[in-house]
Design a protein around this motif. Structure first.
Motif, PDB file in Angstrom:
ATOM      1  N   ILE A 125       0.864  -1.171   0.000  1.00 11.49           N
ATOM      2  CA  ILE A 125       0.000   0.000   0.000  1.00 11.49           C
ATOM      3  C   ILE A 125       0.902   1.223   0.000  1.00 11.49           C
ATOM      4  O   ILE A 125       1.790   1.346   0.847  1.00 11.49           O
ATOM      5  CB  ILE A 125      -0.924   0.022   1.227  1.00 11.49           C
ATOM      6  N   GLY A 126       0.719   2.094  -0.963  1.00 14.25           N
ATOM      7  CA  GLY A 126       1.505   3.318  -1.041  1.00 14.25           C
ATOM      8  C   GLY A 126       0.608   4.530  -0.938  1.00 14.25           C
ATOM      9  O   GLY A 126      -0.457   4.575  -1.529  1.00 14.25           O
ATOM     10  N   ILE A 127       1.025   5.490  -0.151  1.00 13.04           N
ATOM     11  CA  ILE A 127       0.258   6.726   0.010  1.00 13.04           C
ATOM     12  C   ILE A 127       1.087   7.859  -0.567  1.00 13.04           C
ATOM     13  O   ILE A 127       2.214   8.088  -0.135  1.00 13.04           O
ATOM     14  CB  ILE A 127      -0.079   6.978   1.486  1.00 13.04           C
ATOM     15  N   ILE A 128       0.540   8.532  -1.552  1.00 17.29           N
ATOM     16  CA  ILE A 128       1.239   9.628  -2.210  1.00 17.29           C
ATOM     17  C   ILE A 128       0.405  10.892  -2.017  1.00 17.29           C
ATOM     18  O   ILE A 128      -0.785  10.909  -2.304  1.00 17.29           O
ATOM     19  CB  ILE A 128       1.420   9.352  -3.718  1.00 17.29           C
ATOM     20  N   VAL A 144      -8.745  -1.793   3.821  1.00 16.09           N
ATOM     21  CA  VAL A 144      -8.494  -0.491   3.203  1.00 16.09           C
ATOM     22  C   VAL A 144      -9.193   0.612   3.989  1.00 16.09           C
ATOM     23  O   VAL A 144      -8.617   1.663   4.256  1.00 16.09           O
ATOM     24  CB  VAL A 144      -8.934  -0.490   1.725  1.00 16.09           C
ATOM     25  N   VAL A 145     -10.433   0.372   4.386  1.00 16.16           N
ATOM     26  CA  VAL A 145     -11.179   1.368   5.176  1.00 16.16           C
ATOM     27  C   VAL A 145     -10.475   1.621   6.503  1.00 16.16           C
ATOM     28  O   VAL A 145     -10.350   2.766   6.944  1.00 16.16           O
ATOM     29  CB  VAL A 145     -12.639   0.906   5.390  1.00 16.16           C
ATOM     30  N   GLY A 146      -9.982   0.578   7.139  1.00 14.81           N
ATOM     31  CA  GLY A 146      -9.269   0.740   8.406  1.00 14.81           C
ATOM     32  C   GLY A 146      -7.998   1.558   8.257  1.00 14.81           C
ATOM     33  O   GLY A 146      -7.698   2.427   9.079  1.00 14.81           O
ATOM     34  N   ILE A 147      -7.252   1.300   7.197  1.00 10.98           N
ATOM     35  CA  ILE A 147      -6.018   2.045   6.955  1.00 10.98           C
ATOM     36  C   ILE A 147      -6.322   3.514   6.666  1.00 10.98           C
ATOM     37  O   ILE A 147      -5.670   4.408   7.196  1.00 10.98           O
ATOM     38  CB  ILE A 147      -5.217   1.409   5.808  1.00 10.98           C
ATOM     39  N   VAL A 191      -5.152   6.824   8.863  1.00  7.12           N
ATOM     40  CA  VAL A 191      -4.424   7.954   8.269  1.00  7.12           C
ATOM     41  C   VAL A 191      -5.162   9.261   8.526  1.00  7.12           C
ATOM     42  O   VAL A 191      -4.556  10.274   8.876  1.00  7.12           O
ATOM     43  CB  VAL A 191      -4.213   7.726   6.757  1.00  7.12           C
ATOM     44  N   VAL A 192      -6.468   9.255   8.390  1.00  8.98           N
ATOM     45  CA  VAL A 192      -7.261  10.468   8.630  1.00  8.98           C
ATOM     46  C   VAL A 192      -7.167  10.892  10.094  1.00  8.98           C
ATOM     47  O   VAL A 192      -7.005  12.080  10.393  1.00  8.98           O
ATOM     48  CB  VAL A 192      -8.728  10.248   8.201  1.00  8.98           C
ATOM     49  N   CYS A 230      -5.605  14.403  11.407  1.00  8.13           N
ATOM     50  CA  CYS A 230      -6.388  15.333  12.230  1.00  8.13           C
ATOM     51  C   CYS A 230      -5.649  15.690  13.516  1.00  8.13           C
ATOM     52  O   CYS A 230      -5.644  16.851  13.931  1.00  8.13           O
ATOM     53  CB  CYS A 230      -7.748  14.724  12.563  1.00  8.13           C
ATOM     54  N   ILE A 231      -5.023  14.711  14.143  1.00  9.96           N
ATOM     55  CA  ILE A 231      -4.271  14.976  15.373  1.00  9.96           C
ATOM     56  C   ILE A 231      -3.121  15.932  15.087  1.00  9.96           C
ATOM     57  O   ILE A 231      -2.878  16.876  15.848  1.00  9.96           O
ATOM     58  CB  ILE A 231      -3.763  13.656  15.984  1.00  9.96           C
TER      59      ILE A 231
END
Length: 50
Positions: free
Chosen positions: A6-9, A29-32, A36-37, A41-42
């Motif tokens: 899984i890559g986040i760009i 996917v929903v959990g990941i 991340v959200v 937010c934190i």
């Protein structure tokens, strides 16, 4: 043996994209994405308090 990636760009000037290189359950996917959200937010809340 199965491998997953899984890559986040993303960046401050555009949308974030999440790429999945294998078939992953939608719940994972929903959990990941939720994690991340929450972390984002934190970080934003802590930066605004300074």
């Amino acid at each position: 043996m199965k491998s997953h990636s899984i890559g986040i760009i993303g960046g401050a000037d555009g949308p974030t994209a999440i790429f999945v290189t294998s078939t992953v359950s939608p719940a994972l996917v929903v959990g990941i994405v939720a994690a991340v959200v929450i972390v984002a937010c934190i970080i934003i809340i802590k930066k605004r308090k300074k």
